[in-house]
Design a protein around this motif. Structure first.
Motif, PDB file in Angstrom:
ATOM      1  N   ARG A 113      21.222  51.037  53.711  1.00 11.20           N
ATOM      2  CA  ARG A 113      22.177  50.339  53.831  1.00 11.20           C
ATOM      3  C   ARG A 113      23.507  50.592  53.575  1.00 11.20           C
ATOM      4  O   ARG A 113      24.569  50.509  54.083  1.00 11.20           O
ATOM      5  CB  ARG A 113      21.786  49.296  52.614  1.00 11.20           C
ATOM      6  CG  ARG A 113      22.686  48.605  52.187  1.00 11.20           C
ATOM      7  CD  ARG A 113      23.008  46.990  52.807  1.00 11.20           C
ATOM      8  NE  ARG A 113      24.197  46.626  52.436  1.00 11.20           N
ATOM      9  CZ  ARG A 113      24.821  45.420  52.767  1.00 11.20           C
ATOM     10  NH1 ARG A 113      24.024  44.501  53.601  1.00 11.20           N
ATOM     11  NH2 ARG A 113      26.263  44.817  52.285  1.00 11.20           N
ATOM     12  N   ASN A 165      29.057  50.724  54.615  1.00 12.23           N
ATOM     13  CA  ASN A 165      30.097  51.296  53.986  1.00 12.23           C
ATOM     14  C   ASN A 165      31.065  52.070  55.121  1.00 12.23           C
ATOM     15  O   ASN A 165      32.265  52.081  55.114  1.00 12.23           O
ATOM     16  CB  ASN A 165      29.815  52.666  52.924  1.00 12.23           C
ATOM     17  CG  ASN A 165      29.296  51.911  51.663  1.00 12.23           C
ATOM     18  OD1 ASN A 165      28.709  50.826  51.529  1.00 12.23           O
ATOM     19  ND2 ASN A 165      28.799  52.765  50.794  1.00 12.23           N
ATOM     20  N   GLN A 176      28.018  55.257  40.022  1.00 12.51           N
ATOM     21  CA  GLN A 176      28.606  55.178  41.407  1.00 12.51           C
ATOM     22  C   GLN A 176      30.146  54.985  41.115  1.00 12.51           C
ATOM     23  O   GLN A 176      30.644  54.644  40.361  1.00 12.51           O
ATOM     24  CB  GLN A 176      27.863  53.899  42.105  1.00 12.51           C
ATOM     25  CG  GLN A 176      28.363  53.798  43.611  1.00 12.51           C
ATOM     26  CD  GLN A 176      27.609  53.054  44.355  1.00 12.51           C
ATOM     27  OE1 GLN A 176      27.366  51.905  43.713  1.00 12.51           O
ATOM     28  NE2 GLN A 176      27.114  53.139  45.722  1.00 12.51           N
ATOM     29  N   ASP A 212      22.440  42.792  42.329  1.00 10.42           N
ATOM     30  CA  ASP A 212      21.091  43.683  42.847  1.00 10.42           C
ATOM     31  C   ASP A 212      20.484  43.838  41.711  1.00 10.42           C
ATOM     32  O   ASP A 212      20.583  44.298  40.505  1.00 10.42           O
ATOM     33  CB  ASP A 212      21.652  44.807  43.483  1.00 10.42           C
ATOM     34  CG  ASP A 212      20.817  45.559  44.209  1.00 10.42           C
ATOM     35  OD1 ASP A 212      19.450  45.449  43.822  1.00 10.42           O
ATOM     36  OD2 ASP A 212      20.823  45.922  45.557  1.00 10.42           O
ATOM     37  N   ARG A 263      17.867  45.352  41.247  1.00  6.42           N
ATOM     38  CA  ARG A 263      17.211  46.949  41.294  1.00  6.42           C
ATOM     39  C   ARG A 263      17.781  47.692  40.061  1.00  6.42           C
ATOM     40  O   ARG A 263      17.513  48.634  39.640  1.00  6.42           O
ATOM     41  CB  ARG A 263      17.387  47.569  42.540  1.00  6.42           C
ATOM     42  CG  ARG A 263      16.482  47.091  43.572  1.00  6.42           C
ATOM     43  CD  ARG A 263      16.630  47.804  44.961  1.00  6.42           C
ATOM     44  NE  ARG A 263      17.715  47.214  45.403  1.00  6.42           N
ATOM     45  CZ  ARG A 263      18.284  47.375  46.683  1.00  6.42           C
ATOM     46  NH1 ARG A 263      17.220  47.961  47.690  1.00  6.42           N
ATOM     47  NH2 ARG A 263      19.461  47.048  47.429  1.00  6.42           N
TER      48      ARG A 263
HETATM   49  C1  LIG Z   1      22.979  51.594  42.504  1.00  7.26           C
HETATM   50  C2  LIG Z   1      23.221  50.912  43.737  1.00  7.26           C
HETATM   51  C3  LIG Z   1      24.004  51.168  44.687  1.00  7.26           C
HETATM   52  C4  LIG Z   1      24.346  50.357  45.800  1.00  7.26           C
HETATM   53  N1  LIG Z   1      25.284  51.042  46.558  1.00  7.26           N
HETATM   54  C5  LIG Z   1      25.733  50.220  47.793  1.00  7.26           C
HETATM   55  C6  LIG Z   1      26.676  50.811  48.629  1.00  7.26           C
HETATM   56  O1  LIG Z   1      27.348  51.613  48.382  1.00  7.26           O
HETATM   57  N2  LIG Z   1      26.993  50.037  49.715  1.00  7.26           N
HETATM   58  C7  LIG Z   1      26.169  48.964  50.097  1.00  7.26           C
HETATM   59  O2  LIG Z   1      26.098  48.325  51.033  1.00  7.26           O
HETATM   60  N3  LIG Z   1      24.890  48.569  49.447  1.00  7.26           N
HETATM   61  C8  LIG Z   1      24.961  49.326  47.958  1.00  7.26           C
HETATM   62  N4  LIG Z   1      23.945  48.652  47.448  1.00  7.26           N
HETATM   63  C9  LIG Z   1      23.166  47.452  47.858  1.00  7.26           C
HETATM   64  C10 LIG Z   1      23.637  46.428  47.461  1.00  7.26           C
HETATM   65  O3  LIG Z   1      23.354  46.129  45.898  1.00  7.26           O
HETATM   66  C11 LIG Z   1      22.970  45.140  48.228  1.00  7.26           C
HETATM   67  O4  LIG Z   1      21.675  45.296  48.300  1.00  7.26           O
HETATM   68  C12 LIG Z   1      23.569  45.033  49.460  1.00  7.26           C
HETATM   69  O5  LIG Z   1      25.067  44.706  49.336  1.00  7.26           O
HETATM   70  C13 LIG Z   1      23.113  43.820  50.241  1.00  7.26           C
HETATM   71  O6  LIG Z   1      23.487  42.440  49.449  1.00  7.26           O
HETATM   72  P1  LIG Z   1      23.116  41.164  49.964  1.00  7.26           P
HETATM   73  O7  LIG Z   1      21.386  41.320  50.513  1.00  7.26           O
HETATM   74  O8  LIG Z   1      23.349  40.108  48.880  1.00  7.26           O
HETATM   75  O9  LIG Z   1      23.869  40.969  51.376  1.00  7.26           O
HETATM   76  C14 LIG Z   1      23.680  49.381  46.004  1.00  7.26           C
HETATM   77  C15 LIG Z   1      22.721  48.806  45.203  1.00  7.26           C
HETATM   78  C16 LIG Z   1      22.312  49.717  44.011  1.00  7.26           C
HETATM   79  C17 LIG Z   1      21.392  49.060  43.072  1.00  7.26           C
END
Ligand SMILES: Cc1cc2nc3c(=O)[nH]c(=O)nc-3n(C[C@H](O)[C@H](O)[C@H](O)COP(=O)(O)O)c2cc1C
Length: 141
Positions: A28, A33, A51, A70, A72
């Motif tokens: 993702r 990004n 991060q 998130d 996770r």
């Molecule tokens: C530790 C961690 C780092 C993340 N880094 C990014 C990132 O750099 N870019 C990104 O688009 N999503 C990243 N995510 C995923 C986002 O938290 C999230 O899943 C994504 O923005 C989609 O969110 P939405 O479903 O609410 O639109 C990361 C998640 C975690 C747990």
């Protein structure tokens, strides 16, 4: 001007699920990004994430808000946020680095027996970023 946010958080998934999570997160991040001209690094070890996100300020703040929600991970703590002159992780929409002996040694020097990103601040955070900058990237297994 480029905006930089660095944070620490703790994984919530089981160790097996975490490898699946990391793959999904990086897939993702690679697309999202890239499209939003965001770059940075993600370090994972011992159930902790570190991060660093770099890019246009509103883009970075918006992404941080999605990341914060998130499930996770939890206990997300912003360690530093500031304007910077240059992107540190050019060519990486999200560089991924996993548990490294150099990092363990760095934390040992700070008096911590293990990787604990919540301890990072100021100079120690900048030093840690340099280590990540110099370390080769990996793909989650
Ligand atoms: C530790 C961690 C780092 C993340 N880094 C990014 C990132 O750099 N870019 C990104 O688009 N999503 C990243 N995510 C995923 C986002 O938290 C999230 O899943 C994504 O923005 C989609 O969110 P939405 O479903 O609410 O639109 C990361 C998640 C975690 C747990």
């Amino acid at each position: 001007m480029i905006y930089q946010i660095c944070y620490a958080s703790e994984a919530t998934s089981s160790n097996e699920q975490l490898m699946v999570d990391l793959r999904e997160i990086l897939t993702r991040a690679m697309h999202f990004n890239y499209v939003h001209e965001i770059q940075g690094v993600l370090y994972y070890a011992d159930r902790y994430f570190f991060q660093c996100l770099e890019g246009e300020k509103t883009q970075i703040l918006d992404l941080l808000e999605s990341i914060r929600k998130d499930a996770r991970h939890e206990n997300l703590k912003v360690l530093q946020q500031k304007d910077i002159e240059h992107m540190n992780f050019k060519d990486w929409s999200m560089k991924f680095v996993r548990k490294r002996s150099e990092v363990k040694a760095f934390f040992a020097e700070m008096g911590s027996a293990r990787f604990d990103p919540y301890l990072l601040e100021g100079e120690s955070l900048e030093h840690f970023l340099l280590i990540l900058k110099d370390t080769e990237a990996e793909t989650p297994a």
